[in-house]
Design a protein around this motif. Structure first.
Motif, PDB file in Angstrom:
ATOM      1  N   ARG A 194      43.111  56.672  39.679  1.00 24.09           N
ATOM      2  CA  ARG A 194      42.341  55.888  38.700  1.00 24.09           C
ATOM      3  C   ARG A 194      41.677  54.741  39.442  1.00 24.09           C
ATOM      4  O   ARG A 194      42.326  53.827  39.937  1.00 24.09           O
ATOM      5  CB  ARG A 194      43.299  55.357  37.631  1.00 24.09           C
ATOM      6  CG  ARG A 194      42.610  54.573  36.522  1.00 24.09           C
ATOM      7  CD  ARG A 194      42.070  55.506  35.459  1.00 24.09           C
ATOM      8  NE  ARG A 194      41.596  54.751  34.319  1.00 24.09           N
ATOM      9  CZ  ARG A 194      40.322  54.378  34.156  1.00 24.09           C
ATOM     10  NH1 ARG A 194      39.414  54.686  35.053  1.00 24.09           N
ATOM     11  NH2 ARG A 194      39.960  53.698  33.088  1.00 24.09           N
ATOM     12  N   GLN A 195      40.333  54.795  39.557  1.00 22.51           N
ATOM     13  CA  GLN A 195      39.611  53.806  40.352  1.00 22.51           C
ATOM     14  C   GLN A 195      38.375  53.294  39.623  1.00 22.51           C
ATOM     15  O   GLN A 195      37.247  53.680  39.941  1.00 22.51           O
ATOM     16  CB  GLN A 195      39.199  54.404  41.704  1.00 22.51           C
ATOM     17  CG  GLN A 195      40.357  54.803  42.593  1.00 22.51           C
ATOM     18  CD  GLN A 195      39.876  55.259  43.953  1.00 22.51           C
ATOM     19  OE1 GLN A 195      39.350  54.485  44.743  1.00 22.51           O
ATOM     20  NE2 GLN A 195      40.047  56.541  44.224  1.00 22.51           N
ATOM     21  N   PRO A 196      38.536  52.445  38.630  1.00 20.89           N
ATOM     22  CA  PRO A 196      37.368  51.862  37.963  1.00 20.89           C
ATOM     23  C   PRO A 196      36.566  51.003  38.931  1.00 20.89           C
ATOM     24  O   PRO A 196      37.126  50.322  39.786  1.00 20.89           O
ATOM     25  CB  PRO A 196      37.987  51.016  36.844  1.00 20.89           C
ATOM     26  CG  PRO A 196      39.375  50.711  37.326  1.00 20.89           C
ATOM     27  CD  PRO A 196      39.809  51.916  38.096  1.00 20.89           C
ATOM     28  N   ALA A 221      41.968  48.896  32.478  1.00 24.67           N
ATOM     29  CA  ALA A 221      40.652  49.514  32.311  1.00 24.67           C
ATOM     30  C   ALA A 221      40.730  50.698  31.360  1.00 24.67           C
ATOM     31  O   ALA A 221      41.741  51.397  31.286  1.00 24.67           O
ATOM     32  CB  ALA A 221      40.100  49.962  33.662  1.00 24.67           C
ATOM     33  N   THR A 222      39.640  50.897  30.632  1.00 27.23           N
ATOM     34  CA  THR A 222      39.433  52.116  29.862  1.00 27.23           C
ATOM     35  C   THR A 222      38.428  52.966  30.634  1.00 27.23           C
ATOM     36  O   THR A 222      38.133  52.687  31.791  1.00 27.23           O
ATOM     37  CB  THR A 222      38.900  51.785  28.459  1.00 27.23           C
ATOM     38  OG1 THR A 222      37.620  51.122  28.590  1.00 27.23           O
ATOM     39  CG2 THR A 222      39.856  50.868  27.711  1.00 27.23           C
ATOM     40  N   GLU A 223      37.885  53.981  30.006  1.00 31.70           N
ATOM     41  CA  GLU A 223      36.906  54.821  30.693  1.00 31.70           C
ATOM     42  C   GLU A 223      35.622  54.068  31.015  1.00 31.70           C
ATOM     43  O   GLU A 223      34.932  54.388  31.984  1.00 31.70           O
ATOM     44  CB  GLU A 223      36.569  56.048  29.834  1.00 31.70           C
ATOM     45  CG  GLU A 223      37.696  57.065  29.757  1.00 31.70           C
ATOM     46  CD  GLU A 223      38.048  57.631  31.112  1.00 31.70           C
ATOM     47  OE1 GLU A 223      37.119  57.935  31.898  1.00 31.70           O
ATOM     48  OE2 GLU A 223      39.258  57.771  31.398  1.00 31.70           O
ATOM     49  N   ASN A 224      35.301  53.059  30.198  1.00 35.56           N
ATOM     50  CA  ASN A 224      33.998  52.399  30.343  1.00 35.56           C
ATOM     51  C   ASN A 224      34.077  50.916  30.666  1.00 35.56           C
ATOM     52  O   ASN A 224      33.059  50.320  31.029  1.00 35.56           O
ATOM     53  CB  ASN A 224      33.178  52.561  29.050  1.00 35.56           C
ATOM     54  CG  ASN A 224      32.946  54.013  28.699  1.00 35.56           C
ATOM     55  OD1 ASN A 224      32.537  54.799  29.541  1.00 35.56           O
ATOM     56  ND2 ASN A 224      33.210  54.381  27.454  1.00 35.56           N
ATOM     57  N   GLU A 225      35.247  50.302  30.537  1.00 39.46           N
ATOM     58  CA  GLU A 225      35.330  48.856  30.699  1.00 39.46           C
ATOM     59  C   GLU A 225      36.568  48.436  31.479  1.00 39.46           C
ATOM     60  O   GLU A 225      37.578  49.145  31.507  1.00 39.46           O
ATOM     61  CB  GLU A 225      35.359  48.159  29.337  1.00 39.46           C
ATOM     62  CG  GLU A 225      34.058  48.232  28.578  1.00 39.46           C
ATOM     63  CD  GLU A 225      34.129  47.445  27.289  1.00 39.46           C
ATOM     64  OE1 GLU A 225      33.640  46.298  27.275  1.00 39.46           O
ATOM     65  OE2 GLU A 225      34.677  47.967  26.306  1.00 39.46           O
ATOM     66  N   VAL A 226      36.467  47.255  32.096  1.00 38.03           N
ATOM     67  CA  VAL A 226      37.610  46.622  32.727  1.00 38.03           C
ATOM     68  C   VAL A 226      37.936  45.361  31.930  1.00 38.03           C
ATOM     69  O   VAL A 226      37.046  44.723  31.357  1.00 38.03           O
ATOM     70  CB  VAL A 226      37.318  46.267  34.205  1.00 38.03           C
ATOM     71  CG1 VAL A 226      36.216  45.216  34.331  1.00 38.03           C
ATOM     72  CG2 VAL A 226      38.583  45.810  34.915  1.00 38.03           C
ATOM     73  N   ARG A 238      31.570  46.021  31.468  1.00 37.37           N
ATOM     74  CA  ARG A 238      31.280  47.449  31.589  1.00 37.37           C
ATOM     75  C   ARG A 238      31.391  47.864  33.053  1.00 37.37           C
ATOM     76  O   ARG A 238      30.975  47.131  33.955  1.00 37.37           O
ATOM     77  CB  ARG A 238      29.885  47.767  31.060  1.00 37.37           C
ATOM     78  CG  ARG A 238      29.759  47.570  29.553  1.00 37.37           C
ATOM     79  CD  ARG A 238      28.491  48.203  29.027  1.00 37.37           C
ATOM     80  NE  ARG A 238      28.324  47.941  27.606  1.00 37.37           N
ATOM     81  CZ  ARG A 238      28.908  48.626  26.645  1.00 37.37           C
ATOM     82  NH1 ARG A 238      29.714  49.632  26.962  1.00 37.37           N
ATOM     83  NH2 ARG A 238      28.705  48.328  25.378  1.00 37.37           N
ATOM     84  N   LEU A 239      31.939  49.040  33.287  1.00 33.28           N
ATOM     85  CA  LEU A 239      32.136  49.532  34.635  1.00 33.28           C
ATOM     86  C   LEU A 239      30.847  50.124  35.206  1.00 33.28           C
ATOM     87  O   LEU A 239      29.949  50.535  34.470  1.00 33.28           O
ATOM     88  CB  LEU A 239      33.229  50.603  34.649  1.00 33.28           C
ATOM     89  CG  LEU A 239      34.617  50.160  34.195  1.00 33.28           C
ATOM     90  CD1 LEU A 239      35.556  51.363  34.122  1.00 33.28           C
ATOM     91  CD2 LEU A 239      35.186  49.096  35.122  1.00 33.28           C
ATOM     92  N   GLU A 241      28.870  53.071  36.715  1.00 35.07           N
ATOM     93  CA  GLU A 241      28.984  54.513  36.552  1.00 35.07           C
ATOM     94  C   GLU A 241      28.919  55.212  37.905  1.00 35.07           C
ATOM     95  O   GLU A 241      28.355  54.696  38.862  1.00 35.07           O
ATOM     96  CB  GLU A 241      27.865  55.030  35.641  1.00 35.07           C
ATOM     97  CG  GLU A 241      27.924  54.469  34.224  1.00 35.07           C
ATOM     98  CD  GLU A 241      26.777  54.959  33.376  1.00 35.07           C
ATOM     99  OE1 GLU A 241      25.885  55.649  33.934  1.00 35.07           O
ATOM    100  OE2 GLU A 241      26.751  54.667  32.179  1.00 35.07           O
TER     101      GLU A 241
END
Length: 373
Positions: A194-196, A221-226, A238-239, A241
């Motif tokens: 898992r590497q945001p 972190a979620t899929e889109n945010e830290v 927002r991360l 992409e």
């Protein structure tokens, strides 16, 4: 609403929050900061819809609870120019009134209910560490990002959340790589790989709000945010992409030769050599002699030519002489961040395809040598 503040304290905290306020936006409400006062305290909120920050203020007295939107730019100027020790903000129902000693200002205020709600993250996996440690991770990696790269994933720092006892941060622009690893405590089920990727701009905001280096902070972190949360703030961003490069595959465990050099002496010869670099000729040629001499040399048609040397305690074969060329900017970037007294430098024999490794314990910085003419 009526709240009384210590002006200097408010100026410091308001300035930190303002870093996410856009100067231009199709949504004018985003150019304001949400100020809220209750019986339990006073908070500031700001967002540009990419980064959101919520902070708790100190040094404020709530005389009448409420919430308002404060025009960020003009209010920041009032705080800077006023010499008053205290400042009071009053919601008149038609706008805001700011009183500072014998000065009085009236500001417009939009509907507080039109301000976007900040996102939060509850549950899931998070890593906890001291804020000073997180600041170190950011400082030792963010300089190696490439915000202008066509490879979008290189525009931020990747945080490896796949270890239970460590938090690792990595950044690369394709020509250099910086990796830093520090102890942290994970809570929840760890997700390997898992590497945001956190954008560089968000990292700069995080650095500003971290506060006391001994305070504990949490990162998740979620899929889109830290999300980064401390005692007096919470931040979301927002991360970036895209997929981050497989960085573990390019970090050598140990190269053929290793020397220890004094950081200040090394920085001095690099700075002297860099005087003779140019936009067309950025390389600094390093020569390592087995007898214990390290020389930095640079030359360009515009600036001329110069070299400087330093001694080091050598354990190399005295007959060895190794040469490699590095981009002077990349070396100076590292030296501008490094605080160690001694730098460990790993390198192979003459080979323009190998990495030169600067090693400082849990911090590794790799630079690809420049091709030789």
């Amino acid at each position: 609403m009526k709240i009384r503040f210590n002006r200097e304290s408010l100026l410091k905290q308001f300035s930190s929050v303002m870093t996410v306020v856009p100067t231009r936006s199709p949504q004018p409400v985003l150019k304001s900061v949400r100020l809220s006062g209750t019986e339990t305290g006073v908070t500031l909120e700001a967002t540009d819809l990419e980064i959101g920050i919520h902070t708790t203020l100190t040094g404020a007295v709530v005389e009448d609870p409420g919430a308002v939107l404060v025009p960020a730019q003009s209010f920041r100027q009032i705080l800077s120019e006023s010499g008053a020790a205290e400042l009071t903000i009053i919601d008149t129902g038609k706008g805001l009134e700011v009183v500072a000693d014998r000065a009085k200002f009236k500001l417009p205020s939009a509907d507080v209910n039109s301000y976007p709600a900040l996102r939060s993250h509850v549950g899931g996996v998070h890593h906890e560490l001291r804020s000073g440690a997180l600041a170190t991770l950011i400082r030792q990696t963010s300089f190696a990002t490439d915000p202008t790269s066509s490879r979008y994933a290189l525009a931020g720092v990747a945080f490896d959340l796949g270890e239970a006892n460590y938090l690792t941060a990595v950044a690369t622009d394709g020509r250099r790589l910086s990796m830093s690893k520090l102890p942290a405590t994970a809570t929840g089920k760890i997700e390997p790989n898992r590497q945001p990727i956190v954008p560089d701009r968000a990292l700069k905001v995080i650095e500003r709000v971290l506060g006391d280096p001994e305070n504990m902070v949490r990162i998740s972190a979620t899929e889109n945010e830290v999300f980064v949360t401390g005692d007096s703030f919470r931040l979301s961003a927002r991360l970036v992409e895209g997929r981050f490069p497989k960085w573990r595959e390019v970090i050598p465990v140990r190269q053929a030769h290793r020397i220890n050099v004094n950081r200040e002496q090394f920085a001095a010869i690099v700075r002297q050599a860099s005087i003779f670099t140019s936009a067309e000729s950025r390389g600094i040629d390093f020569t390592v002699s087995g007898v214990g001499d390290l020389t930095a040399r640079a030359a360009s048609s515009d600036a001329g030519e110069g070299s400087a040397a330093m001694p080091f305690a050598s354990e190399l074969n005295p007959d060895i002489e190794v040469k490699f060329s590095l981009d002077g900017r990349y070396v100076l970037d590292y030296l501008g961040v490094c605080r160690a007294d001694v730098i460990v430098l790993d390198f192979l024999d003459d080979n323009s395809n190998s990495m030169v490794r600067f090693d400082d314990g849990e911090w590794v910085y790799l630079v690809m040598p420049m091709a030789k003419d």
